[in-house]
Scaffold this motif. Structure first.
Motif, PDB file in Angstrom:
ATOM      1  N   VAL A 147       0.831  -1.212   0.000  1.00 54.81           N
ATOM      2  CA  VAL A 147       0.000   0.000   0.000  1.00 54.81           C
ATOM      3  C   VAL A 147       0.863   1.258   0.000  1.00 54.81           C
ATOM      4  N   VAL A 148       1.879   1.278   0.864  1.00 55.45           N
ATOM      5  CA  VAL A 148       2.705   2.485   1.014  1.00 55.45           C
ATOM      6  C   VAL A 148       3.511   2.769  -0.245  1.00 55.45           C
ATOM      7  N   LEU A 149       4.212   1.750  -0.765  1.00 57.61           N
ATOM      8  CA  LEU A 149       5.051   1.980  -1.936  1.00 57.61           C
ATOM      9  C   LEU A 149       4.210   2.283  -3.174  1.00 57.61           C
ATOM     10  N   ARG A 150       3.049   1.651  -3.297  1.00 57.08           N
ATOM     11  CA  ARG A 150       2.172   1.961  -4.426  1.00 57.08           C
ATOM     12  C   ARG A 150       1.731   3.423  -4.345  1.00 57.08           C
ATOM     13  N   GLY A 151       1.355   3.872  -3.147  1.00 59.99           N
ATOM     14  CA  GLY A 151       0.931   5.260  -2.985  1.00 59.99           C
ATOM     15  C   GLY A 151       2.044   6.255  -3.234  1.00 59.99           C
ATOM     16  N   LEU A 152       3.233   5.989  -2.673  1.00 64.06           N
ATOM     17  CA  LEU A 152       4.369   6.893  -2.882  1.00 64.06           C
ATOM     18  C   LEU A 152       4.766   6.958  -4.342  1.00 64.06           C
ATOM     19  N   SER A 153       4.751   5.809  -5.022  1.00 60.19           N
ATOM     20  CA  SER A 153       5.115   5.778  -6.437  1.00 60.19           C
ATOM     21  C   SER A 153       4.097   6.533  -7.282  1.00 60.19           C
ATOM     22  N   THR A 154       2.813   6.347  -6.986  1.00 61.28           N
ATOM     23  CA  THR A 154       1.760   7.021  -7.748  1.00 61.28           C
ATOM     24  C   THR A 154       1.844   8.529  -7.587  1.00 61.28           C
ATOM     25  N   ARG A 155       2.147   8.990  -6.360  1.00 64.76           N
ATOM     26  CA  ARG A 155       2.211  10.431  -6.093  1.00 64.76           C
ATOM     27  C   ARG A 155       3.587  11.015  -6.409  1.00 64.76           C
ATOM     28  N   GLY A 156       4.521  10.187  -6.872  1.00 63.95           N
ATOM     29  CA  GLY A 156       5.862  10.667  -7.198  1.00 63.95           C
ATOM     30  C   GLY A 156       6.641  11.134  -5.990  1.00 63.95           C
ATOM     31  N   GLU A 157       6.471  10.446  -4.838  1.00 67.73           N
ATOM     32  CA  GLU A 157       7.092  10.885  -3.591  1.00 67.73           C
ATOM     33  C   GLU A 157       8.157   9.927  -3.073  1.00 67.73           C
ATOM     34  N   LEU A 158       8.593   8.981  -3.900  1.00 64.08           N
ATOM     35  CA  LEU A 158       9.620   8.042  -3.445  1.00 64.08           C
ATOM     36  C   LEU A 158      10.924   8.759  -3.081  1.00 64.08           C
ATOM     37  N   GLU A 159      11.245   9.828  -3.795  1.00 64.90           N
ATOM     38  CA  GLU A 159      12.486  10.564  -3.549  1.00 64.90           C
ATOM     39  C   GLU A 159      12.288  11.751  -2.630  1.00 64.90           C
ATOM     40  N   ALA A 160      11.039  12.010  -2.195  1.00 69.44           N
ATOM     41  CA  ALA A 160      10.791  13.077  -1.227  1.00 69.44           C
ATOM     42  C   ALA A 160      11.350  12.655   0.132  1.00 69.44           C
ATOM     43  N   PRO A 161      11.647  13.600   1.021  1.00 69.55           N
ATOM     44  CA  PRO A 161      12.234  13.224   2.327  1.00 69.55           C
ATOM     45  C   PRO A 161      11.391  12.213   3.095  1.00 69.55           C
ATOM     46  N   HIS A 162      10.076  12.427   3.143  1.00 72.44           N
ATOM     47  CA  HIS A 162       9.240  11.461   3.864  1.00 72.44           C
ATOM     48  C   HIS A 162       9.148  10.137   3.115  1.00 72.44           C
ATOM     49  N   GLY A 163       9.293  10.182   1.782  1.00 70.13           N
ATOM     50  CA  GLY A 163       9.301   8.949   0.999  1.00 70.13           C
ATOM     51  C   GLY A 163      10.535   8.116   1.297  1.00 70.13           C
ATOM     52  N   ARG A 164      11.707   8.764   1.384  1.00 66.64           N
ATOM     53  CA  ARG A 164      12.940   8.037   1.698  1.00 66.64           C
ATOM     54  C   ARG A 164      12.887   7.440   3.096  1.00 66.64           C
ATOM     55  N   LEU A 165      12.351   8.207   4.042  1.00 65.51           N
ATOM     56  CA  LEU A 165      12.244   7.689   5.413  1.00 65.51           C
ATOM     57  C   LEU A 165      11.286   6.503   5.467  1.00 65.51           C
TER      58      LEU A 165
END
Length: 549
Positions: free
Chosen positions: A130-148
């Protein structure tokens, strides 16, 4: 015929998913929540359109393997190395605190120490899918909260194996510490061996297949790598999903990453959607209504407690308050690997039947609410950021600026990624003073090592901006990966310095309007820049070809 019944169920699931997800998307509900609701509606406990969920669960298992393999392709081992602090420190602190706090609370409610610790293990695991699908969809994998979040998820998933091995001891049914350590050591040896072998063999295999120039064979090779490494790691007790994620990291380090991603996406999206539908099918709607009070109470305690622990972990790591809130909202659910723990403990008597059932329902509901919570989290973070005393008490954004050092006529550079480094180099060549601000401590150290003035801080916070001398700056360049954070930073800067020139970087053209509305002077998008470079290269190539003829 069983085959016809299976196709009928598949048609029902796909058709219902299209209708439900499309309708909910119009209402602003994320697609993952729509898929889970679809499963709850068509499953055997609601409308009963699909009675036998086994075949759907088999396809769902394939879906989560492909989903995690694709996420691994997006990250790569080299990029994951930059998350070591989030993996070891963030993940270690979060898992330890969650297990300990849950065990204490459960023991206070009368649960024995063994079951209490096991309950803590179940609660500590978040949903990787759920988390990685959401982060990937919103383009937030490289955002600070995405990395954490990614770092914590990796640590949690690696903890699943020792947690499973500890079940017999917690249940008091046998198994010595020495036996568990031996099994854990064997699993670790297999993990290292498979990854080392894959690191050297996979690129050679893909290169050999690529030389045939047969796309269908290359696709088969990609699927072989995905499922082969996942299966090999499962022999060490590692889940198929985590094994597939590690396989994706291996392939991501090769030159075939982008081709593998493009070939994988269509199948991944279909099968991953079936996984979320299958999770919804586990939800007993009538039972939820019957035990609504106890289930909601348990769910509320889990979400609130885990949110507080993850937020506290982020603050311990000296992350900004906004990053902590976004990370906590992203990870406060319980994940699919907890199903594995519950299945392992079934029959051992660790948890009573009532608690196990309510916990299963709470897990599914927490996964359902996560996409909605992630959507609302930026508003919560913005509200918290407007409370100056809260930031001072938590000491979440230590700007680290020498207040006695003059700040005027300088350039403030938000973010020290690839773009930020080029901007720093260009500003230094002009002789204009500059200062870098970044929420990533590693980036700050790199910037300082390169001879730049750099501080740790959140550029979305007015207190940090004032300390940086924003009001007297010559201009501000924002090159951070979080689109929402960029918008907040622009708005905060504009409140302090209404006439200051603000140049903002965004990934997509769709973000330009919101950034201009927030007060940006100029917005540069990677999408538009890339298209311009491509067009210019094409024109140059056409002119060269015309000249030669």
């Amino acid at each position: 015929m069983p085959e016809i019944d299976f196709l009928k169920d598949l048609v029902i699931v796909l058709g219902a998913a299209i209708v439900v997800v499309t309708a909910l998307r119009r209402a602003g509900v994320p697609s993952i929540a729509g898929f889970i609701l679809t499963g709850a509606l068509v499953g055997p406990t609601a409308l009963g359109l699909v009675d036998d969920t086994h075949q759907v669960e088999v396809l769902a298992e394939i879906g989560i393997v492909l989903l995690l393999f694709g996420i691994g392709l997006e990250l790569s081992l080299d990029r994951l190395r930059r998350f070591w602090r989030a993996v070891l420190l963030g993940g270690g602190i979060q898992v330890t605190l969650t297990v300990a706090c849950t065990a204490v609370v459960a023991n206070w409610f009368g649960l024995a120490p063994g079951p209490a610790i096991f309950l803590g293990c179940v609660v500590a695991i978040s949903s990787t899918a759920v988390v990685l699908r959401g982060l990937s969809t919103r383009g937030e994998l490289e955002a600070p909260h995405g990395r954490l979040a990614v770092g914590m998820l990796v640590f949690q998933d690696l903890c699943v194996v020792p947690m499973i091995l500890a079940v017999p001891i917690l249940a008091g049914g046998g198994g010595t510490v020495q036996e568990i350590l031996l099994a854990a050591g064997t699993a670790l040896a297999i993990l290292v061996g498979v990854l080392v072998a894959a690191r050297y063999l996979v690129p050679r295999l893909l290169a050999f297949v690529a030389r045939t120039r047969q796309r269908d064979i290359f696709i088969l090779a990609v699927f072989l790598v995905c499922f082969g490494i996942a299966w090999a790691l499962s022999l060490a007790g590692i889940s198929l999903a985590l094994g597939a994620f590690l396989a994706g990291l291996v392939v991501a380090g090769s030159e075939f990453r982008h081709q593998a991603m493009s070939d994988l996406i269509p199948a991944r999206e279909v099968f991953a959607s079936l996984f979320f539908v299958s999770v919804g099918m586990l939800l007993d709607v009538s039972d939820v209504l019957q035990h609504l009070a106890s289930t909601v109470g348990l769910l509320g305690i889990i979400l609130a407690g885990k949110f507080a622990i993850i937020l506290g972990t982020a603050l311990i790591l000296r992350m900004p308050l906004r990053v902590g809130i976004l990370s906590a909202a992203t990870l406060c659910q319980i994940g699919e690997f907890s199903f594995v723990l519950l299945n392992t403990a079934s029959g051992t008597g660790l948890l009573g039947a009532t608690l196990s059932h309510n916990l299963l329902t709470a897990i599914i509901l927490s996964m359902l609410l996560t996409p909605v919570g992630a959507t609302l989290a930026p508003k919560l973070a913005l509200s918290a950021a407007r409370v100056p005393w809260l930031n001072r008490v938590l000491d979440a954004e230590p700007p680290g600026v020498d207040v006695h050092e003059p700040h005027s006529g300088h350039v403030i550079i938000g973010g020290y990624g690839l773009t930020g480094r080029e901007v720093c180099r260009a500003v230094r060549d002009t002789g204009v003073p500059s200062i870098v601000v970044d929420v990533n401590a590693d980036n700050v150290r790199v910037a300082k090592a390169a001879g730049n003035r750099a501080v740790l801080g959140d550029i979305t916070q007015q207190e940090v901006l004032k300390t940086l001398g924003c009001k007297d700056a010559r201009l501000v360049v924002i090159s951070i990966n979080d689109a929402r954070a960029t918008e907040l930073a622009v708005g905060a800067i504009r409140k302090i310095a209404p006439d200051l020139t603000i140049i903002a970087r965004a990934w997509y053209d769709i973000d330009k309007d919101s950034l201009y509305a927030a007060g940006a002077t100029e917005v540069i998008t990677a999408e538009n820049t890339a298209s311009g470079v491509i067009v210019q290269s094409m024109i140059t190539a056409l002119h060269s070809a015309k000249t030669e003829t």
